[in-house]
Design an enzyme around this catalytic site. Structure first.
Site, PDB file in Angstrom:
ATOM      1  N   HIS A 109       0.662 -16.901  -5.922  1.00  0.00           N
ATOM      2  CA  HIS A 109       1.214 -15.659  -5.597  1.00  0.00           C
ATOM      3  C   HIS A 109       0.184 -14.584  -5.981  1.00  0.00           C
ATOM      4  CE1 HIS A 109       3.713 -11.912  -6.500  1.00  0.00           C
ATOM      5  NE2 HIS A 109       3.974 -12.344  -5.347  1.00  0.00           N
ATOM      6  N   GLU A 119      -1.406 -16.795  -1.716  1.00  0.00           N
ATOM      7  CA  GLU A 119      -0.658 -15.839  -1.057  1.00  0.00           C
ATOM      8  C   GLU A 119      -1.481 -14.441  -1.100  1.00  0.00           C
ATOM      9  OE1 GLU A 119       2.445 -12.364  -0.801  1.00  0.00           O
ATOM     10  OE2 GLU A 119       1.234 -13.205  -2.478  1.00  0.00           O
ATOM     11  N   ASP A 152      -1.545 -10.161   0.356  1.00  0.00           N
ATOM     12  CA  ASP A 152      -0.919  -8.862   1.275  1.00  0.00           C
ATOM     13  C   ASP A 152      -1.842  -7.993   1.741  1.00  0.00           C
ATOM     14  OD1 ASP A 152       2.102  -9.280  -0.420  1.00  0.00           O
ATOM     15  OD2 ASP A 152       0.357  -9.456  -1.768  1.00  0.00           O
ATOM     16  N   HIS A 211      -1.462  -5.080  -2.452  1.00  0.00           N
ATOM     17  CA  HIS A 211       0.017  -5.254  -2.437  1.00  0.00           C
ATOM     18  C   HIS A 211       0.691  -3.952  -1.924  1.00  0.00           C
ATOM     19  CE1 HIS A 211       4.371  -5.256  -3.863  1.00  0.00           C
ATOM     20  NE2 HIS A 211       4.349  -6.455  -3.211  1.00  0.00           N
ATOM     21  N   GLU A 222       0.931 -12.046   3.981  1.00  0.00           N
ATOM     22  CA  GLU A 222       1.984 -11.214   4.223  1.00  0.00           C
ATOM     23  C   GLU A 222       1.588  -9.933   4.654  1.00  0.00           C
ATOM     24  OE1 GLU A 222       5.456  -8.851   1.594  1.00  0.00           O
ATOM     25  OE2 GLU A 222       4.454 -10.492   0.666  1.00  0.00           O
TER      26      GLU A 222
END
Length: 259
Positions: free
Chosen positions: A26, A53, A55, A68, A131
């Protein structure tokens, strides 16, 4: 003999269910390095995670940067402040994200990077969950993926359904995952409309074998975010969760191997 065969079959079934669980780092291996940083991604690669992952947001001059929040305030060192959409890439590239309150001086020179830099680092080494946190970045995301030739090494996430619908209109085959905190059978229908490959769910979703079976019947994988407690990791892997997203992917990998 018959009893032995049944036990072997059960053991193999259990192994296959557990083996299907993908472990996703993450925001990179953010338990031991600043989130969404080059170092966090490198550490995810080092431990052999299947994905990391990240963002993305879009800058004032339309660069795609890996962060993020919509502003740098939380993750920036030295009290830097500012909204991503109101800053240029040059301004953002000067912001340190080493998080000295947590990591000391270990990552003091860590900077905000671009999506292109993250994907170039990952290419051929690890898959990437992208993301998308904003509207209007879809075409540039697909362009970047195509230019780097990593179409088979990514999956695109978003909470924003129209973003995923746009991605699907741009690319009929690229894997996508619909993020939603509380999912139910209706979620499967929405996901199928845009030909999603998976849904990503949070703590508000009660994950059971029946829920997973229903999702699989609908042609969807189920990924769970963000799981850091070992007992919960064991439970979810035991149920056969398809993807487990964690700040401590090393723990999840160890548990998966042991199970």
């Amino acid at each position: 003999m018959k009893k032995t065969a049944i036990l072997i079959l059960l053991a193999l079934t259990s192994y296959m269910v557990n083996a299907q669980t993908k472990i996703i780092a993450h925001r990179g291996f953010s338990g031991i390095a600043p989130e969404n940083s080059l170092s966090a991604f490198e550490k995810a690669i080092e431990i052999g995670a299947e994905y990391f992952e990240l963002d993305i947001h879009k800058t004032k001059d339309d660069s795609l940067v890996v962060i993020h929040d919509a502003a740098v305030d939380r993750t920036a060192s030295e009290n830097a402040k500012g909204k991503i959409a109101e800053m240029t890439y040059k301004e953002l590239s000067a912001v340190n994200i080493g998080n000295p309150s947590k990591f000391g001086d270990q990552f003091k020179d860590e900077k905000i990077i671009t999506l292109r830099e993250a994907l170039a680092l990952a290419k051929g080494k690890i898959k990437v969950c992208i993301e998308i946190k904003v509207y209007g970045a879809e075409e540039e995301v697909i362009r970047t993926i195509n230019e780097l030739g990593v179409n088979d090494e990514v999956i695109i996430f978003s909470f924003y359904y129209p973003v995923l619908a746009k991605i699907r209109s741009l690319d009929k085959n690229i894997p996508i995952l619909y993020l939603i905190s509380a999912a139910d059978a209706t979620t499967f229908d929405y996901a199928n409309v845009i030909h999603a490959n998976a849904i990503g769910v949070g703590s508000k979703t009660n994950i059971t074998k029946e829920f997973l079976a229903e999702a699989h019947q609908a042609g969807l994988e189920v990924w769970r975010w963000t799981v850091d407690e070992e007992e919960q990791m064991k439970e979810l892997i035991g149920l056969g969760i398809d993807g487990l997203i964690s700040n401590f992917p090393d723990k999840a990998m160890k548990i998966k191997k042991e199970m």
